[in-house]
Design a protein around this motif. Structure first.
Motif, PDB file in Angstrom:
ATOM      1  N   VAL A   5       1.456  -1.541   0.437  1.00  0.00           N
ATOM      2  CA  VAL A   5       0.081   0.640  -0.081  1.00  0.00           C
ATOM      3  C   VAL A   5       1.380   0.987   0.003  1.00  0.00           C
ATOM      4  CG1 VAL A   5      -1.963   1.574   1.087  1.00  0.00           C
ATOM      5  CG2 VAL A   5      -1.715  -1.119   1.038  1.00  0.00           C
ATOM      6  N   THR A   6       0.596   2.157  -1.290  1.00  0.00           N
ATOM      7  CA  THR A   6       1.732   3.362  -0.926  1.00  0.00           C
ATOM      8  C   THR A   6       1.161   3.993  -1.042  1.00  0.00           C
ATOM      9  OG1 THR A   6       3.491   1.893  -2.560  1.00  0.00           O
ATOM     10  CG2 THR A   6       2.955   4.379  -2.731  1.00  0.00           C
ATOM     11  N   GLU A   7       1.555   5.741  -0.150  1.00  0.00           N
ATOM     12  CA  GLU A   7       0.580   6.606  -0.197  1.00  0.00           C
ATOM     13  C   GLU A   7       1.343   8.019  -0.633  1.00  0.00           C
ATOM     14  OE1 GLU A   7      -0.915   6.858   4.266  1.00  0.00           O
ATOM     15  OE2 GLU A   7       0.622   5.322   4.319  1.00  0.00           O
ATOM     16  N   LEU A   8       1.004   8.771  -1.064  1.00  0.00           N
ATOM     17  CA  LEU A   8       1.377   9.984  -2.420  1.00  0.00           C
ATOM     18  C   LEU A   8       1.108  10.639  -1.471  1.00  0.00           C
ATOM     19  CD1 LEU A   8       1.229   8.458  -5.542  1.00  0.00           C
ATOM     20  CD2 LEU A   8       3.447   8.251  -4.347  1.00  0.00           C
ATOM     21  N   CYS A   9       1.694  11.989  -1.085  1.00  0.00           N
ATOM     22  CA  CYS A   9       0.704  12.949  -1.077  1.00  0.00           C
ATOM     23  C   CYS A   9       1.586  14.170  -1.022  1.00  0.00           C
ATOM     24  CB  CYS A   9       1.249  13.520   0.738  1.00  0.00           C
ATOM     25  SG  CYS A   9       0.707  11.866   1.796  1.00  0.00           S
ATOM     26  N   PHE A  10       0.359  15.381  -1.425  1.00  0.00           N
ATOM     27  CA  PHE A  10       0.833  16.483  -2.759  1.00  0.00           C
ATOM     28  C   PHE A  10       0.308  17.335  -1.375  1.00  0.00           C
ATOM     29  CE2 PHE A  10       0.141  12.935  -5.219  1.00  0.00           C
ATOM     30  CZ  PHE A  10       1.194  13.011  -6.336  1.00  0.00           C
ATOM     31  N   ASP A  11       0.594  18.846  -1.674  1.00  0.00           N
ATOM     32  CA  ASP A  11      -0.012  19.634  -0.920  1.00  0.00           C
ATOM     33  C   ASP A  11      -1.014  20.735  -1.587  1.00  0.00           C
ATOM     34  OD1 ASP A  11       2.741  20.065   1.304  1.00  0.00           O
ATOM     35  OD2 ASP A  11       3.710  21.451  -0.440  1.00  0.00           O
ATOM     36  N   THR A  12      -1.075  20.701  -2.492  1.00  0.00           N
ATOM     37  CA  THR A  12      -2.309  21.309  -3.208  1.00  0.00           C
ATOM     38  C   THR A  12      -2.886  20.575  -4.571  1.00  0.00           C
ATOM     39  OG1 THR A  12      -0.870  21.652  -4.900  1.00  0.00           O
ATOM     40  CG2 THR A  12      -1.317  23.482  -3.248  1.00  0.00           C
ATOM     41  N   ALA A  13      -4.345  20.490  -5.193  1.00  0.00           N
ATOM     42  CA  ALA A  13      -4.803  19.690  -5.319  1.00  0.00           C
ATOM     43  C   ALA A  13      -4.495  19.419  -7.397  1.00  0.00           C
ATOM     44  CB  ALA A  13      -6.135  20.165  -5.956  1.00  0.00           C
ATOM     45  N   SER A  14      -3.341  21.327  -7.530  1.00  0.00           N
ATOM     46  CA  SER A  14      -2.680  20.995  -8.751  1.00  0.00           C
ATOM     47  C   SER A  14      -1.881  20.223  -8.787  1.00  0.00           C
ATOM     48  CB  SER A  14      -2.487  22.229  -8.911  1.00  0.00           C
ATOM     49  OG  SER A  14      -1.780  22.907  -8.243  1.00  0.00           O
ATOM     50  N   GLU A  15      -0.733  20.720  -8.057  1.00  0.00           N
ATOM     51  CA  GLU A  15      -0.176  18.837  -7.696  1.00  0.00           C
ATOM     52  C   GLU A  15      -0.318  17.536  -7.968  1.00  0.00           C
ATOM     53  OE1 GLU A  15       3.328  21.505  -4.548  1.00  0.00           O
ATOM     54  OE2 GLU A  15       1.743  20.015  -4.665  1.00  0.00           O
ATOM     55  N   LEU A  16      -1.232  17.328  -7.484  1.00  0.00           N
ATOM     56  CA  LEU A  16      -1.743  15.734  -7.721  1.00  0.00           C
ATOM     57  C   LEU A  16      -2.032  15.746  -9.058  1.00  0.00           C
ATOM     58  CD1 LEU A  16      -2.993  13.596  -6.734  1.00  0.00           C
ATOM     59  CD2 LEU A  16      -5.283  14.224  -6.283  1.00  0.00           C
ATOM     60  N   GLU A  17      -2.823  16.759  -9.600  1.00  0.00           N
ATOM     61  CA  GLU A  17      -3.215  16.307 -11.088  1.00  0.00           C
ATOM     62  C   GLU A  17      -1.993  17.119 -12.400  1.00  0.00           C
ATOM     63  OE1 GLU A  17      -6.228  15.776 -12.081  1.00  0.00           O
ATOM     64  OE2 GLU A  17      -6.864  15.741 -10.630  1.00  0.00           O
ATOM     65  N   ALA A  18      -1.012  17.481 -11.398  1.00  0.00           N
ATOM     66  CA  ALA A  18       0.179  17.386 -12.611  1.00  0.00           C
ATOM     67  C   ALA A  18       1.392  16.758 -11.899  1.00  0.00           C
ATOM     68  CB  ALA A  18       1.356  18.871 -11.635  1.00  0.00           C
ATOM     69  N   PHE A  19       0.968  15.345 -11.502  1.00  0.00           N
ATOM     70  CA  PHE A  19       1.949  14.329 -10.909  1.00  0.00           C
ATOM     71  C   PHE A  19       0.203  13.369 -12.172  1.00  0.00           C
ATOM     72  CE2 PHE A  19       0.403   9.949  -9.315  1.00  0.00           C
ATOM     73  CZ  PHE A  19       1.554   9.267  -8.816  1.00  0.00           C
ATOM     74  N   LEU A  20      -0.605  13.602 -11.708  1.00  0.00           N
ATOM     75  CA  LEU A  20      -1.163  11.942 -12.455  1.00  0.00           C
ATOM     76  C   LEU A  20      -0.928  12.378 -13.898  1.00  0.00           C
ATOM     77  CD1 LEU A  20      -4.578  12.355 -10.697  1.00  0.00           C
ATOM     78  CD2 LEU A  20      -3.550  10.634 -10.831  1.00  0.00           C
ATOM     79  N   ASN A  21      -0.864  13.471 -14.399  1.00  0.00           N
ATOM     80  CA  ASN A  21      -0.653  14.083 -16.162  1.00  0.00           C
ATOM     81  C   ASN A  21       0.880  13.470 -15.899  1.00  0.00           C
ATOM     82  OD1 ASN A  21      -1.562  15.248 -18.682  1.00  0.00           O
ATOM     83  ND2 ASN A  21      -0.491  16.840 -17.850  1.00  0.00           N
ATOM     84  N   ARG A  22       1.446  13.401 -15.098  1.00  0.00           N
ATOM     85  CA  ARG A  22       3.118  12.591 -16.317  1.00  0.00           C
ATOM     86  C   ARG A  22       2.643  11.621 -15.836  1.00  0.00           C
ATOM     87  NH1 ARG A  22       6.995  16.720 -13.387  1.00  0.00           N
ATOM     88  NH2 ARG A  22       6.831  18.517 -13.625  1.00  0.00           N
ATOM     89  N   MET A  23       1.563  11.228 -15.209  1.00  0.00           N
ATOM     90  CA  MET A  23       1.574   9.412 -15.255  1.00  0.00           C
ATOM     91  C   MET A  23       1.477   9.117 -16.661  1.00  0.00           C
ATOM     92  SD  MET A  23       3.446   8.213 -12.613  1.00  0.00           S
ATOM     93  CE  MET A  23       3.011   6.084 -13.027  1.00  0.00           C
ATOM     94  N   ARG A  24      -0.087   9.570 -16.288  1.00  0.00           N
ATOM     95  CA  ARG A  24      -0.831   9.054 -17.442  1.00  0.00           C
ATOM     96  C   ARG A  24      -0.447   9.857 -19.106  1.00  0.00           C
ATOM     97  NH1 ARG A  24      -5.779  11.975 -14.934  1.00  0.00           N
ATOM     98  NH2 ARG A  24      -6.460  10.820 -13.927  1.00  0.00           N
ATOM     99  N   ASN A  25       0.527  10.942 -19.072  1.00  0.00           N
ATOM    100  CA  ASN A  25       0.524  10.941 -20.700  1.00  0.00           C
ATOM    101  C   ASN A  25       2.536  11.426 -21.097  1.00  0.00           C
ATOM    102  OD1 ASN A  25      -2.050  11.484 -21.189  1.00  0.00           O
ATOM    103  ND2 ASN A  25      -2.304  12.991 -20.142  1.00  0.00           N
ATOM    104  N   GLY A  26       3.342  11.442 -19.571  1.00  0.00           N
ATOM    105  CA  GLY A  26       4.430  12.196 -19.697  1.00  0.00           C
ATOM    106  C   GLY A  26       5.874  11.272 -19.891  1.00  0.00           C
ATOM    107  N   GLU A  27       6.593  11.849 -20.166  1.00  0.00           N
ATOM    108  CA  GLU A  27       8.199  10.501 -20.517  1.00  0.00           C
ATOM    109  C   GLU A  27       8.213   9.229 -19.124  1.00  0.00           C
ATOM    110  OE1 GLU A  27      11.025   8.344 -21.950  1.00  0.00           O
ATOM    111  OE2 GLU A  27       9.069   9.182 -22.730  1.00  0.00           O
ATOM    112  N   GLU A  28       7.631  11.058 -17.658  1.00  0.00           N
ATOM    113  CA  GLU A  28       7.921  10.964 -16.269  1.00  0.00           C
ATOM    114  C   GLU A  28       7.498   8.796 -15.893  1.00  0.00           C
ATOM    115  OE1 GLU A  28       7.891  14.904 -16.403  1.00  0.00           O
ATOM    116  OE2 GLU A  28       6.985  13.573 -17.543  1.00  0.00           O
TER     117      GLU A  28
END
Length: 122
Positions: free
Chosen positions: A65-88
């Protein structure tokens, strides 16, 4: 603070000890390098031997069970976008397939509630 929880399954052909080593020593540094918006990154490894599961119940279909925390909703969205669409995201999925079963990870956006015991030191 925003939080994602991911449920992941270790590959059958990789030992639990080796998978944990690969995750902690190799994958975590890569994640932290590629995803600077993650503020807190925790891994919780299940111990079926110490689990409290009624004998009639099925064992969980995940090992970590992995937990990932972000300060803001925009940081969470940036993470999800990179995971879905980015080279990262592509590189992290490729790396994790060395020790996790690809395509089985489930990720949830959760609302965490914390209760702390207040201790009177008087």
């Amino acid at each position: 603070m925003r939080k994602l929880v991911a449920l992941m399954k270790i590959r059958n052909d990789v030992s639990f000890v080796e998978a944990r080593r690969m995750y902690e020593e190799e994958h975590v540094p890569l994640v932290m390098q590629m995803m600077p918006m993650i503020k807190d990154y925790r891994r919780n490894y299940l111990s079926v031997a110490r689990a409290y599961i009624p004998s009639s119940e099925v064992l969980p279909d995940f090992d970590v069970v992995t937990e990932l925390c972000f300060d803001t909703a925009s940081e969470l969205e940036a993470f999800l976008n990179r995971m879905r669409n980015g080279e990262e995201g592509r590189r992290l999925r490729e790396d994790s397939r060395r020790f996790l079963i690809g395509g089985t990870t489930r990720m949830f956006d959760v609302d965490e509630v914390v209760t702390r015991r207040v201790v009177d030191c008087a």
